[in-house]
Design a protein around this motif. Structure first.
Motif, short mmCIF file in Angstrom:
data_model
loop_
_atom_site.label_atom_id
_atom_site.label_comp_id
_atom_site.label_asym_id
_atom_site.label_seq_id
_atom_site.Cartn_x
_atom_site.Cartn_y
_atom_site.Cartn_z
N THR A 192 0.85 -1.12 0.08
CA THR A 192 -0.12 0.11 -0.23
C THR A 192 0.80 1.23 -0.11
N LEU A 193 0.23 2.47 -0.22
CA LEU A 193 1.06 3.82 -0.04
C LEU A 193 1.52 3.77 1.12
N ALA A 194 1.01 3.56 2.24
CA ALA A 194 1.68 3.77 3.66
C ALA A 194 2.84 2.84 3.63
N GLN A 195 2.71 1.60 3.37
CA GLN A 195 3.91 0.57 3.34
C GLN A 195 4.83 1.28 2.50
N LYS A 196 4.77 1.66 1.33
CA LYS A 196 5.90 1.96 0.56
C LYS A 196 6.56 3.32 1.17
N SER A 197 5.82 4.23 1.73
CA SER A 197 6.45 5.34 2.30
C SER A 197 7.10 4.94 3.56
N CYS A 198 6.60 4.03 4.53
CA CYS A 198 7.36 3.25 5.67
C CYS A 198 8.58 2.92 5.14
N ARG A 199 8.88 1.94 3.90
CA ARG A 199 9.93 1.38 3.51
C ARG A 199 10.78 2.56 3.05
N CYS A 200 10.34 3.51 2.42
CA CYS A 200 11.40 4.40 1.71
C CYS A 200 11.84 5.63 2.81
N ILE A 201 11.27 5.62 3.73
CA ILE A 201 11.60 6.41 4.98
C ILE A 201 12.82 5.62 5.72
N SER A 202 12.38 4.36 5.94
CA SER A 202 13.60 3.82 6.55
C SER A 202 14.90 3.59 5.92
N ILE A 203 14.68 3.49 4.43
CA ILE A 203 15.73 3.57 3.63
C ILE A 203 16.66 4.80 3.82
N ALA A 204 15.77 5.82 3.70
CA ALA A 204 16.40 7.34 3.79
C ALA A 204 17.07 7.48 5.22
N ILE A 205 16.50 6.82 6.43
CA ILE A 205 17.06 7.17 7.49
C ILE A 205 18.57 6.36 7.61
N ARG A 206 18.29 5.16 7.11
CA ARG A 206 19.70 4.31 7.29
C ARG A 206 20.95 5.09 6.25
N ALA A 207 20.29 5.39 5.20
CA ALA A 207 21.14 6.16 4.23
C ALA A 207 21.86 7.37 4.84
N THR A 208 20.96 8.12 5.29
CA THR A 208 21.26 9.59 6.05
C THR A 208 22.43 9.32 7.12
N GLY A 209 22.16 8.16 7.86
CA GLY A 209 23.12 7.98 8.93
C GLY A 209 24.70 7.76 8.43
N MET A 210 24.76 6.88 7.18
CA MET A 210 25.77 6.57 6.47
C MET A 210 26.30 7.82 5.94
N LEU A 211 25.70 8.56 5.21
CA LEU A 211 26.10 9.83 4.58
C LEU A 211 26.68 10.72 5.69
N CYS A 212 25.80 11.11 6.95
CA CYS A 212 26.69 11.74 7.63
C CYS A 212 28.16 11.45 8.22
N LEU A 213 28.30 9.82 8.24
CA LEU A 213 29.41 9.50 8.67
C LEU A 213 30.53 9.87 7.67
N LEU A 214 30.09 9.49 6.52
CA LEU A 214 31.11 9.71 5.38
C LEU A 214 31.59 10.94 5.17
N VAL A 215 30.69 11.72 4.94
CA VAL A 215 30.78 13.32 4.68
C VAL A 215 31.07 14.07 5.91
N GLY A 216 30.41 13.73 7.06
CA GLY A 216 30.59 14.68 8.22
C GLY A 216 32.25 14.29 9.12
N TYR A 217 32.66 13.10 9.11
CA TYR A 217 33.80 12.93 9.65
C TYR A 217 34.91 13.62 9.13
N PRO A 218 35.37 13.62 7.70
CA PRO A 218 36.31 14.19 7.20
C PRO A 218 36.20 15.98 7.30
N LEU A 219 35.12 16.37 7.35
CA LEU A 219 34.96 17.75 7.62
C LEU A 219 35.06 18.19 8.94
#
Length: 105
Positions: free
Chosen positions: A13-40
């Motif tokens: 359903t639309l709600a399930q797709k939204s939850c899945r996409c938000i979950s993926i975005a949260i995991r990706a944001t954490g990794m992005l912050c580590l890989l970009v934020g640490y060097p800076l």
């Protein structure tokens, strides 16, 4: 396996797709912050006027972090592959059992 996953995604359903996409975005944001934020943070935030040695050390630590993350990702992929391989083996084994039952009856 691909078709099964595609069917599951198509039935979401639309709600399930939204939850899945938000979950993926949260995991990706954490990794992005580590890989970009640490060097800076290491070069501009923590070190006031970094020397060549300090910059080299910061880059070395960053490379070790990347290697550890790559190793963990490879290990996770290996476990996933092994699990899928076992499931395929079980399915084949069950099919063989079913074939022998139908031929002996």
């Amino acid at each position: 396996e691909y078709e099964n996953r595609a069917n599951v995604l198509a039935r979401e359903t639309l709600a399930q797709k939204s939850c899945r996409c938000i979950s993926i975005a949260i995991r990706a944001t954490g990794m992005l912050c580590l890989l970009v934020g640490y060097p800076l943070a290491a070069i501009y935030g923590i070190l006031d006027e970094p020397t060549q040695t300090e910059v080299g050390l910061a880059v070395g630590v960053f490379l070790v972090i990347i290697l550890v993350l790559q190793g963990l990702g490879t290990y996770r992929s290996f476990l996933s592959f092994k699990q899928v391989k076992q499931e395929v083996f079980k399915q084949r084994h069950m099919r063989r059992k079913n074939r022998t039952k139908t031929t002996t009856v």
